[in-house]
Design an enzyme around this catalytic site. Structure first.
Site, short mmCIF file in Angstrom:
data_model
loop_
_atom_site.label_atom_id
_atom_site.label_comp_id
_atom_site.label_asym_id
_atom_site.label_seq_id
_atom_site.Cartn_x
_atom_site.Cartn_y
_atom_site.Cartn_z
N SER A 205 -13.23 54.12 -35.84
CA SER A 205 -11.88 53.68 -35.52
C SER A 205 -10.93 54.29 -36.57
CB SER A 205 -11.88 52.16 -35.59
OG SER A 205 -10.63 51.66 -35.30
N LEU A 206 -9.66 53.97 -36.49
CA LEU A 206 -8.70 54.48 -37.49
C LEU A 206 -7.96 53.31 -38.12
CD1 LEU A 206 -7.00 57.40 -35.53
CD2 LEU A 206 -8.56 57.63 -37.45
N ASP B 137 -1.29 44.91 -27.47
CA ASP B 137 -1.91 45.58 -28.61
C ASP B 137 -1.26 45.15 -29.91
OD1 ASP B 137 -3.25 46.85 -26.66
OD2 ASP B 137 -2.66 48.89 -27.23
N ALA B 138 0.09 45.01 -29.85
CA ALA B 138 0.82 44.69 -31.08
C ALA B 138 0.46 43.29 -31.56
CB ALA B 138 2.32 44.79 -30.82
N CYS C 184 33.08 34.49 -3.58
CA CYS C 184 32.08 34.02 -4.56
C CYS C 184 32.59 34.31 -5.98
CB CYS C 184 30.75 34.71 -4.33
SG CYS C 184 29.54 34.28 -5.60
N ARG D 203 -16.67 54.72 -26.49
CA ARG D 203 -16.88 54.46 -27.91
C ARG D 203 -17.72 53.20 -28.14
NH1 ARG D 203 -12.04 53.28 -32.14
NH2 ARG D 203 -11.91 51.37 -30.91
N ASP E 272 -2.65 57.09 -25.72
CA ASP E 272 -3.00 55.71 -25.41
C ASP E 272 -3.96 55.70 -24.22
OD1 ASP E 272 -3.07 53.04 -25.69
OD2 ASP E 272 -1.06 52.65 -24.96
N GLU F 150 -9.76 61.87 -25.75
CA GLU F 150 -9.19 60.70 -25.09
C GLU F 150 -9.09 60.94 -23.59
OE1 GLU F 150 -8.64 58.49 -27.43
OE2 GLU F 150 -7.32 56.94 -26.58
N LYS G 168 -1.07 60.33 -30.88
CA LYS G 168 -2.10 59.31 -30.64
C LYS G 168 -2.00 58.88 -29.19
CE LYS G 168 -4.12 55.17 -32.64
NZ LYS G 168 -4.43 54.47 -31.41
N GLU H 260 -1.52 64.89 -35.03
CA GLU H 260 -1.72 64.95 -33.57
C GLU H 260 -1.05 63.73 -32.96
OE1 GLU H 260 -5.92 64.81 -33.13
OE2 GLU H 260 -6.19 66.74 -34.11
N LYS I 63 1.46 54.01 -36.39
CA LYS I 63 1.71 53.34 -35.10
C LYS I 63 3.21 53.14 -34.89
CE LYS I 63 -1.41 50.61 -33.36
NZ LYS I 63 -2.30 50.46 -32.26
N TYR J 117 -2.33 41.80 -30.99
CA TYR J 117 -3.69 41.92 -31.49
C TYR J 117 -3.68 42.49 -32.91
CZ TYR J 117 -8.44 43.73 -31.99
OH TYR J 117 -9.69 44.03 -32.47
N ASP J 118 -2.91 43.56 -33.10
CA ASP J 118 -2.82 44.17 -34.43
C ASP J 118 -2.36 43.16 -35.47
OD1 ASP J 118 -3.69 46.57 -33.48
OD2 ASP J 118 -1.72 47.54 -33.43
N TYR K 14 -9.92 66.13 -29.28
CA TYR K 14 -9.36 66.20 -30.62
C TYR K 14 -10.41 66.18 -31.72
CZ TYR K 14 -9.51 61.12 -29.71
OH TYR K 14 -9.89 59.86 -29.34
N CYS L 20 28.06 29.94 -5.78
CA CYS L 20 28.99 29.33 -4.83
C CYS L 20 28.29 28.50 -3.76
CB CYS L 20 29.86 30.42 -4.18
SG CYS L 20 28.96 31.51 -3.09
N CYS M 122 23.24 30.79 -3.00
CA CYS M 122 23.84 31.45 -4.15
C CYS M 122 24.03 30.43 -5.29
CB CYS M 122 25.18 32.06 -3.75
SG CYS M 122 26.10 32.68 -5.18
N CYS N 35 24.64 37.59 -1.81
CA CYS N 35 25.62 36.58 -1.45
C CYS N 35 26.78 37.33 -0.82
CB CYS N 35 26.09 35.83 -2.70
SG CYS N 35 27.50 34.75 -2.33
#
Ligand code: IVH
Length: 698
Positions: free
Chosen positions: A82-83, A33-34, A435, A136, A117, A173, A115, A113, A318, A36-37, A225, A415, A412, A430
């Site tokens: 949307s917001l 999401d980040a 070792c 939506r 997810d 939601e 948010k 409120e 956010k 994309y934002d 909401y 060793c 390993c 191991c």
């Protein structure tokens, strides 16, 4: 205006359209999401600088989701908007300024409120009966998912209020709680299926099931909401003039409204509230990715109005992202102090969860197999709260064509001894006694914060000491001299002296720290403290039988067995003697008598009672609280259960503990009442048990 700008704008629009489809239509996002934002913000900035390039079909002018062909289309009479986002307090302040200007200097009340997810949903009721649920979609029309949503326990089929409106759309939601998500993934892994990436994707996938019985298994939930269309039996609208009145109204109809709704008159309070939830987001049993702030007064909302995609009267604050996508450069294996071989991901560094992450754990052999992550993959990286960063899974859509599954190494890496995965265990180890990786990790653990806490003795220093042949085990640390240390690469006289002093200082650490530092399997800080409380000295502890050790509260059979076996081994006895010779604190033989005298002097007001504390108290720190309870004969575990006598709630008390106490009927008391409880052993009067009622209850 340059050609480059126009090209970049087109690139961004194409990319955003592509990711919209992956997220909304296919439920299979390729980026976090980040990320994309970030694309949307870049596009918006360019469009702000070049308003002539804004087109009506630009993603900045539209709501994200598109219609999925398998579900019937539903047109929203009242669009589902949307917001806009605020990424920090400054952007939040700028929004509040715009609101105040838009209201000609009016004074708005802000309702905050969480948010959630999940997925926005509009539920339609006619004559009080549930008739339709729609997603939506693009805001104007969504998908008909009525059959699936009807399986959600939180969604009423009939409205309970005495006179429900003729027509009402309740919006909110659909989400999957964290615990339901964990149950789902436990079932998936048990069935040998790939685990789900996160609760939101699982919720989205669950709503897209063609068979509603499948959705029903997924344990979805709902928070409302907002109201959509509404008309009363006589054709009028009920007179609701604020958001809070709307929420009360939907609650009265029988819909769940989240408990954490707060109203503020200043944006500074709003910002503080947002920061509070940013810190406490993981106290909840559902995922939130921000706080939504809405102007309360509906008349003021009318004045402020909408842009093409979002209301001007609301904004989403956010939180910094906890998930990001990046490239998995390599998978390597590290060997820990118990010989456990842990695969970890080497990542193209990415800023997530508040810091830059270049490495992330992959837990064990099986997990790499289940997740099927491969070098070269685009992967989702998660860093939530204090939890160590982890690779959630690959983005299959972005996998290179020539990629092959990764194979766990046979030997390993430190060793070269063949690694072994014992029957029935998840870990590969191991077992080589010499070792170097295992040995160095043991020494680093000995010196670490929770153990002997030797400042300046981290992994790198330990590696140097071991490489130079100066230490073969942790006891050798006490033999180190300044002359030896200055011979090492990049160690001066001052730092050499400091290290020798720090090592010397550690001889005085309390016995539980030393016990923990020994790294005996299963013997952690709390069992070490319990053993010390019971027996006071190392020599007493080593002289006890398995049965005597196991009888100690907080120790149990498994720990008792490994501890007794460890001390019985001759090589370990010789090891312990090296520490004795170095003057390490083995406990105080007179402590037993003193503890007895203290117990006799303190009234045992909490004898056998369990008191849990959450949040911070003004007059006690954590250790003092525990001491106050245990010295009076009580117990103070970390979690609330049926047996809890009282929960003490201090400042910033944990929401999950409070909820649990409430559901179990455990009395919740404040600090003053706690002080009284310590004195008298009694709860405040409001918790007095009504004898008659108790008899009635049987
Ligand atoms: S209000 C016109 N309130 O966030 C305002 N949305 O980015 C409509 N969301 O589509 C939304 N929690 O899926 C609102 N307390 C909340 C929310 C919330 C989560 C989601 C919702 C919406 C998206 C907007």
């Amino acid at each position: 205006m340059s050609v480059e700008v126009e090209t970049r704008i087109n690139e961004l629009r194409t990319a955003i359209a592509h990711h919209n489809e992956r997220y909304h239509t296919l439920d299979d996002p390729e980026i976090s999401d980040a990320d994309y934002d970030d694309l949307v913000r870049e596009l918006r900035t360019l469009e702000d600088e070049h308003p002539d390039l804004v087109t009506p079909d630009s993603p900045t002018q539209q709501v994200g989701g598109a219609i999925n062909a398998t579900f019937a289309e539903v047109v929203h009479e009242v669009p589902m908007m949307s917001l806009d986002n605020a990424m920090d307090a400054e952007e939040l302040g700028a929004w509040a300024d715009r609101v105040v200007r838009g209201l000609d200097g009016g004074t708005p009340t802000f309702v905050c409120e969480l948010k959630f997810d999940g997925l926005a949903m509009s539920l339609r009721y006619e004559q009080g009966r549930f008739v339709r649920a729609a997603t939506r979609g693009d805001g104007r029309s969504g998908e008909d998912v009525t059959a699936n949503v009807a399986t959600i326990a939180d969604v009423p089929h009939e409205l309970t209020s005495p006179q429900p409106p003729e027509l009402v759309e309740v919006r909110g939601e659909v989400y999957m709680s964290t615990s339901a998500f964990e149950r789902l993934n436990e079932r998936a892994t048990a069935a040998g299926e790939k685990p789900f990436v996160n609760p939101r994707n699982s919720a989205a996938g669950s709503l897209r099931q063609k068979d509603a019985a499948k959705t029903a298994e997924r344990e979805l939930s709902f928070f409302s909401y907002q109201l959509g269309q509404i008309s009363a039996a006589d054709g009028t609208k009920p007179s609701l003039d604020s958001h809070q009145a709307e929420l009360d109204f939907v609650a009265s109809l029988g819909f769940p409204v989240n408990e954490h709704v707060r109203a503020f008159s200043s944006i500074d309070e709003v910002a503080a509230h947002c920061l509070h939830w940013q810190e406490h987001r993981h106290d909840l049993d559902y995922e939130i990715d921000g706080v939504v702030i809405k102007v309360d007064d509906l008349a003021q909302r009318d004045v402020l109005g909408f842009t093409s995609r979002a209301p001007r009267w609301a904004i989403a604050y956010k939180f910094p992202p906890e998930e990001r996508t990046t490239t998995l450069l390599d998978i390597q294996v590290s060997v820990g102090r118990t010989g456990r071989a842990t695969p970890f991901a080497v990542l193209d560094p990415v800023f997530v969860g508040g810091s830059t992450v270049g490495m992330a754990t992959l837990h064990n052999r099986e997990q790499v197999g289940v997740k099927d992550v491969r070098p070269g993959d685009t992967v989702i990286v998660r860093k939530a709260g204090d939890v160590i960063p982890e690779v959630v899974g690959p983005v299959l859509a972005a996998r290179p064509a020539d990629s092959v599954p990764w194979e766990f190494p046979q030997d390993c890496p430190a060793c070269g001894t063949p690694l072994v995965q014992p029957e029935g265990e998840a870990d590969t180890r191991c077992f080589a006694p010499d070792c170097p990786a295992t040995r160095n990790q043991r020494i680093a653990y000995f010196a670490s914060r929770g153990a002997m806490d030797i400042e300046g003795l981290g992994e790198q220093m330990v590696d140097k000491l071991a490489e130079a042949g100066l230490v073969k085990d942790s006891a050798d640390l006490y033999l180190l001299t300044v002359e030896q240390l200055v011979e090492l690469d990049r160690v001066g006289t001052t730092s050499a002296q400091n290290l020798v002093d720090e090592i010397q200082k550690s001889t005085e650490r309390p016995l539980p720290k030393f016990l923990t530092a020994l790294g005996v399997r299963h013997l952690g800080p709390s069992a070490s403290a319990a053993l010390t409380d019971a027996f006071h000295t190392l020599d007493e502890i080593t002289a006890k039988s398995v049965e005597e050790l196991a009888a100690v509260d907080g120790v149990g059979g498994v720990i008792a067995t490994t501890v007794a076996e460890w001390f019985a081994q001759e090589s370990n006895q010789a090891y312990i003697e090296k520490f004795r010779a170095a003057g390490v604190n083995f406990g105080d033989p007179d402590a037993a008598a003193r503890a007895e005298a203290e117990r006799a002097a303190t009234p045992q007001t909490l004898d056998g009672k369990t008191v849990v504390v959450t949040g911070t108290l003004a007059g006690f720190n954590r250790e003092q609280t525990a001491e106050a309870i245990t010295s009076r004969g009580g117990k103070s575990p970390g979690s609330v259960s049926k047996k809890t006598f009282a929960l003490v709630a201090g400042e910033s008390a944990g929401a999950s503990k409070l909820t649990k106490a409430e559901s179990l009927g455990v009395p919740v008391i404040d600090e003053a009442e706690f002080v009284a409880l310590l004195d008298t052993g009694a709860l405040p009067e409001r918790f007095a048990v009504d004898d008659a009622a108790a008899v009635d209850d049987g």
